[in-house]
Structures are given as structure tokens and as C-alpha cells.
Enzyme design. Structure first.
Site, mmCIF file in Angstrom:
data_model
loop_
_atom_site.group_PDB
_atom_site.id
_atom_site.type_symbol
_atom_site.label_atom_id
_atom_site.label_comp_id
_atom_site.label_asym_id
_atom_site.label_seq_id
_atom_site.Cartn_x
_atom_site.Cartn_y
_atom_site.Cartn_z
ATOM 1 C CE1 TYR A 122 -0.843 1.403 15.242
ATOM 2 C CE2 TYR A 122 -1.970 2.050 17.261
ATOM 3 C CZ TYR A 122 -1.922 1.310 16.096
ATOM 4 O OH TYR A 122 -2.976 0.477 15.790
ATOM 5 C CB ILE A 134 -1.011 0.028 1.180
ATOM 6 C CG1 ILE A 134 -0.286 0.029 2.535
ATOM 7 C CG2 ILE A 134 -2.016 -1.111 1.060
ATOM 8 C CD1 ILE A 134 -1.163 0.507 3.678
HETATM 9 N N1 NAP Z 1 -3.842 -4.976 17.517
HETATM 10 C C1 NAP Z 1 -4.542 -4.064 18.198
HETATM 11 O O1 NAP Z 1 -4.672 -4.137 19.432
HETATM 12 C C2 NAP Z 1 -5.224 -2.938 17.463
HETATM 13 C C3 NAP Z 1 -5.916 -1.978 18.217
HETATM 14 C C4 NAP Z 1 -6.568 -0.933 17.552
HETATM 15 C C5 NAP Z 1 -6.527 -0.854 16.165
HETATM 16 N N2 NAP Z 1 -5.825 -1.787 15.463
HETATM 17 C C6 NAP Z 1 -5.786 -1.664 13.996
HETATM 18 O O2 NAP Z 1 -6.428 -2.794 13.432
HETATM 19 C C7 NAP Z 1 -5.808 -3.145 12.191
HETATM 20 C C8 NAP Z 1 -5.416 -4.608 12.213
HETATM 21 O O3 NAP Z 1 -4.536 -4.830 13.318
HETATM 22 P P1 NAP Z 1 -3.811 -6.227 13.552
HETATM 23 O O4 NAP Z 1 -3.475 -6.307 14.976
HETATM 24 O O5 NAP Z 1 -4.577 -7.310 12.873
HETATM 25 O O6 NAP Z 1 -2.434 -5.958 12.741
HETATM 26 P P2 NAP Z 1 -1.350 -6.975 12.194
HETATM 27 O O7 NAP Z 1 -1.563 -8.355 12.717
HETATM 28 O O8 NAP Z 1 -0.037 -6.309 12.413
HETATM 29 O O9 NAP Z 1 -1.684 -7.021 10.635
HETATM 30 C C9 NAP Z 1 -1.426 -5.958 9.774
HETATM 31 C C10 NAP Z 1 -1.221 -6.523 8.378
HETATM 32 O O10 NAP Z 1 -0.896 -5.422 7.501
HETATM 33 C C11 NAP Z 1 0.175 -5.849 6.657
HETATM 34 N N3 NAP Z 1 0.925 -4.736 6.122
HETATM 35 C C12 NAP Z 1 1.892 -3.995 6.737
HETATM 36 N N4 NAP Z 1 2.429 -3.115 5.889
HETATM 37 C C13 NAP Z 1 1.810 -3.292 4.691
HETATM 38 C C14 NAP Z 1 1.950 -2.713 3.414
HETATM 39 N N5 NAP Z 1 2.857 -1.759 3.184
HETATM 40 N N6 NAP Z 1 1.136 -3.118 2.418
HETATM 41 C C15 NAP Z 1 0.222 -4.097 2.619
HETATM 42 N N7 NAP Z 1 0.056 -4.715 3.801
HETATM 43 C C16 NAP Z 1 0.842 -4.328 4.837
HETATM 44 C C17 NAP Z 1 1.019 -6.692 7.589
HETATM 45 O O11 NAP Z 1 1.955 -7.462 6.875
HETATM 46 P P3 NAP Z 1 3.388 -7.767 7.577
HETATM 47 O O12 NAP Z 1 3.083 -8.472 8.866
HETATM 48 O O13 NAP Z 1 4.077 -8.625 6.569
HETATM 49 O O14 NAP Z 1 4.051 -6.444 7.807
HETATM 50 C C18 NAP Z 1 -0.050 -7.520 8.284
HETATM 51 O O15 NAP Z 1 -0.410 -8.660 7.535
HETATM 52 C C19 NAP Z 1 -4.642 -2.160 12.020
HETATM 53 O O16 NAP Z 1 -5.051 -1.100 11.210
HETATM 54 C C20 NAP Z 1 -4.393 -1.658 13.423
HETATM 55 O O17 NAP Z 1 -3.822 -0.359 13.430
HETATM 56 C C21 NAP Z 1 -5.182 -2.825 16.075
#
Ligand code: NAP
Length: 282
Positions: free
Chosen positions: A125, A37
Site C-alpha cells: 500500500y 481512474i
Molecule cells: N483511511 C485512512 O486511514 C487513510 C490514511 C492515510 C491516507 N489515506 C488516503 O486518503 C484517501 C481517502 O481515503 P478513504 O479512507 O476515504 O478511502 P475510501 O473510503 O476507500 O474511498 C476511496 C474511494 O476511491 C474509490 N475508487 C477506488 N478505485 C477507484 C477507481 N479506479 N476509480 C475511481 N474511484 C475509485 C472508491 O470506490 P470503491 O469503494 O467503489 O472502490 C472509494 O469511493 C485515499 O487516497 C487514502 O489512500 C487514507
């Protein structure tokens, strides 16, 4: 059947989203290998090629402490990357659904945060995620920003697994007692995101499991459900931890908008956590 493009399908939330969306949509799940992205031209071309009705963005650079060191990476992925997806959506008139965070707030309000409360991120962040939100609002009319918090799910590193691992290794585990939020199960969140995408709604929504607690109380419940009574959880203050990124002390959501506009009330976090444990045993 409505075509949906899910970007970030291999992430913790993305994995559950792909499963849930598969039940009602023609869903195409991709991750960094198929579309990076941060590359604007390639991202817009990819969205155009698939031509979905809805694009769901579950990507992110989500290492909150890591973002403090790798500031540029945070803004490029969580800010510019989101802008690139929004532009791709604008090109073809698709709806964009994007996931954001409670960390856009400073936690000083002292009562549950509404969607229109002023943001004031304490860390990079949160700043980078807010930048992504602002681009979406600027570029699109038809969007959903789903702010969520304290996620745990079966396919990613999360607090529940960290506590279980530590409990197997140590007699005592120190956990902060003065940060409050709502633990949210990615399986539940995915169902709510799918339901929101199905309705003709736009704007920002606060979405988390019902109830609230501190990380300390969350850890106690994990230990109780895992029947690891030997592990002792010690409450400590955030100030004792000294982590690179500052965190809001109170980021509980007001979920009234979700209830009033979408008719959705998610189950209490304790019930969701119990189900998470069932799914681990299955
Ligand atoms: N985890 C929490 O507690 C939490 C809380 C509030 C909001 N959120 C939001 O919820 C969403 C999902 O969170 P999550 O915990 O499921 O995150 P995650 O497990 O870190 O997953 C994020 C995904 O995005 C991919 N990604 C990173 N850079 C990218 C790029 N340049 N192009 C395409 N894909 C890319 C990652 O791939 P790689 O692993 O290969 O980098 C990973 O597969 C995020 O937007 C996060 O900010 C999360």
C-alpha cells in the site's frame, strides 16, 4: 466561483470533502461509476470535459492488508490511476490535490516525520501510494500532496466503529500498544484540504489532528467517550497480531510546514473524536 472536480466523492474522506467544498466552490463530485481512474483515455477526457481549476483526488485502494495480496490492483489504482489524473490536470493546466499516507515511511526515525524525510515504505500500500506521489511530482508543477493518517469519519469503515462494534460483542478487546500516530477526523481534514486548495501553495504537506497516541490509547478514549466501561481493552504487541502488511511503529507527523506556510494548526485528536461522537448522536 472556482470549479473543483472531486474524484472519490463516495469514499470516507470524499463524502466529507464534498460537503465542505460545497460551501465555497462549484464542486463536481464523482466516483468510480462516472470515472474509473485506471482508464487513462477516459480519465483525461473526463477532466477535459469538466475543465475544473482544481482536481482533488480522494480515491484509493485503501485496504492495507488487501494490497499485499492484490499487488497489481494496488499499483494500478494508487500508482497508475494517480498518474492518469495528473496527466489530465497537465492537459488543461489544472491544479492537482492528491491524498497520500504516513505509510510511505518505515517508522524507524523515532521522532516526528517532516515532509522531506526519506520515504521507505514497509508494505505494498505504502509503495503504491509513493508511486502515485512520484508521478505527480514528475508531471506537474502546481500540485498539493496531502499526506495524512489514521482516518475516521461518518461514512466509511473505521477504527472507532470497529472498537464500538467489538465492545458490544465481547468483554475484552486486544489492541496494539506499540504503533503510534495521530487519529484524524475526516471532517477536520476536509476543512484543511479546502483551505490549502484556496491558498496559492504547492508541494507536500503533512496533515493530521494535533497530538499523538497508540492504537491502544485511541481505543481507551473511544471506550471512555462511549461510556462502555464494561469493555476491557488489552494492550498487545504488533508482533502478536501477524497481519499480512507490516506497519510503521512510529509515523507521527511534524506539522510545522502546515503551520508556517498555511497558518493552520488542527485541534487535538481528543477534541475531534468528541465531536465525532456528537455527530453520531445527532
Ligand atoms: N483511511 C485512512 O486511514 C487513510 C490514511 C492515510 C491516507 N489515506 C488516503 O486518503 C484517501 C481517502 O481515503 P478513504 O479512507 O476515504 O478511502 P475510501 O473510503 O476507500 O474511498 C476511496 C474511494 O476511491 C474509490 N475508487 C477506488 N478505485 C477507484 C477507481 N479506479 N476509480 C475511481 N474511484 C475509485 C472508491 O470506490 P470503491 O469503494 O467503489 O472502490 C472509494 O469511493 C485515499 O487516497 C487514502 O489512500 C487514507
Amino acid at each position: 466561483m472556482k470549479k473543483v472536480l472531486l474524484i472519490g466523492a463516495q469514499g470516507m474522506l470524499g463524502y466529507d470533502l464534498l460537503k465542505v467544498l460545497g460551501k465555497g466552490y462549484e464542486v463536481i463530485g464523482v466516483d468510480k461509476e462516472e470515472v474509473d481512474i485506471t482508464r487513462q483515455g477516459a480519465t483525461r477526457a473526463f477532466i477535459k470535459k469538466i475543465s475544473p481549476k482544481v482536481v482533488i483526488n480522494a480515491t484509493g485502494y485503501t485496504d492495507v492488508d488487501g494490497c499485499e495480496k492484490k499487488m497489481h490492483k494496488a499499483f494500478v489504482i494508487n500508482g497508475e490511476g494517480v498518474k492518469n489524473i495528473a496527466k489530465g490536470c497537465r492537459d488543461i493546466g489544472a491544479k492537482m490535490v492528491s491524498i497520500s499516507t504516513d505509510y510511505i515511511f518505515d517508522g524507524a526515525k523515532g521522532s516526528p516525520y517532516r515532509e522531506d524525510d526519506p520515504p521507505n515504505p514497509l508494505n505494498i500500500y505504502g509503495e503504491s501510494k509513493l508511486m502515485g506521489e512520484r508521478y505527480i511530482e514528475e508531471l506537474l508543477d502546481d500540485f498539493l500532496i496531502v499526506r495524512t493518517q489514521w482516518l475516521y469519519g461518518r461514512h466509511g469503515r473505521n477504527f472507532v466503529e470497529t472498537i464500538l462494534t467489538l465492545a458490544a460483542e465481547r468483554d475484552t478487546i486486544e489492541v496494539v500498544y506499540d504503533q503510534h500516530g495521530s487519529p484524524t477526523y475526516t471532517a477536520d481534514l476536509s476543512k484543511t484540504i479546502a483551505a490549502l486548495a484556496r491558498k496559492n501553495l504547492t508541494g507536500t504537506f503533512h496533515v493530521s489532528n494535533e497530538g499523538a497516541c497508540s492504537w491502544y490509547e485511541f481505543a481507551l478514549e473511544i471506550i471512555r467517550l462511549a461510556r462502555l466501561s464494561r469493555a476491557k481493552i488489552i494492550p498487545i504487541a504488533t508482533s502478536e497480531l501477524n497481519r499480512p502488511a507490516k506497519r510503521p511503529l512510529y509515523s507521527v507527523f511534524d506539522r510545522e510546514r502546515l503551520q508556517q506556510k498555511a497558518g493552520i494548526v488542527m485541534r487535538p485528536w481528543q477534541d475531534a473524536l468528541r465531536d465525532y461522537f456528537y455527530s453520531r448522536r445527532a
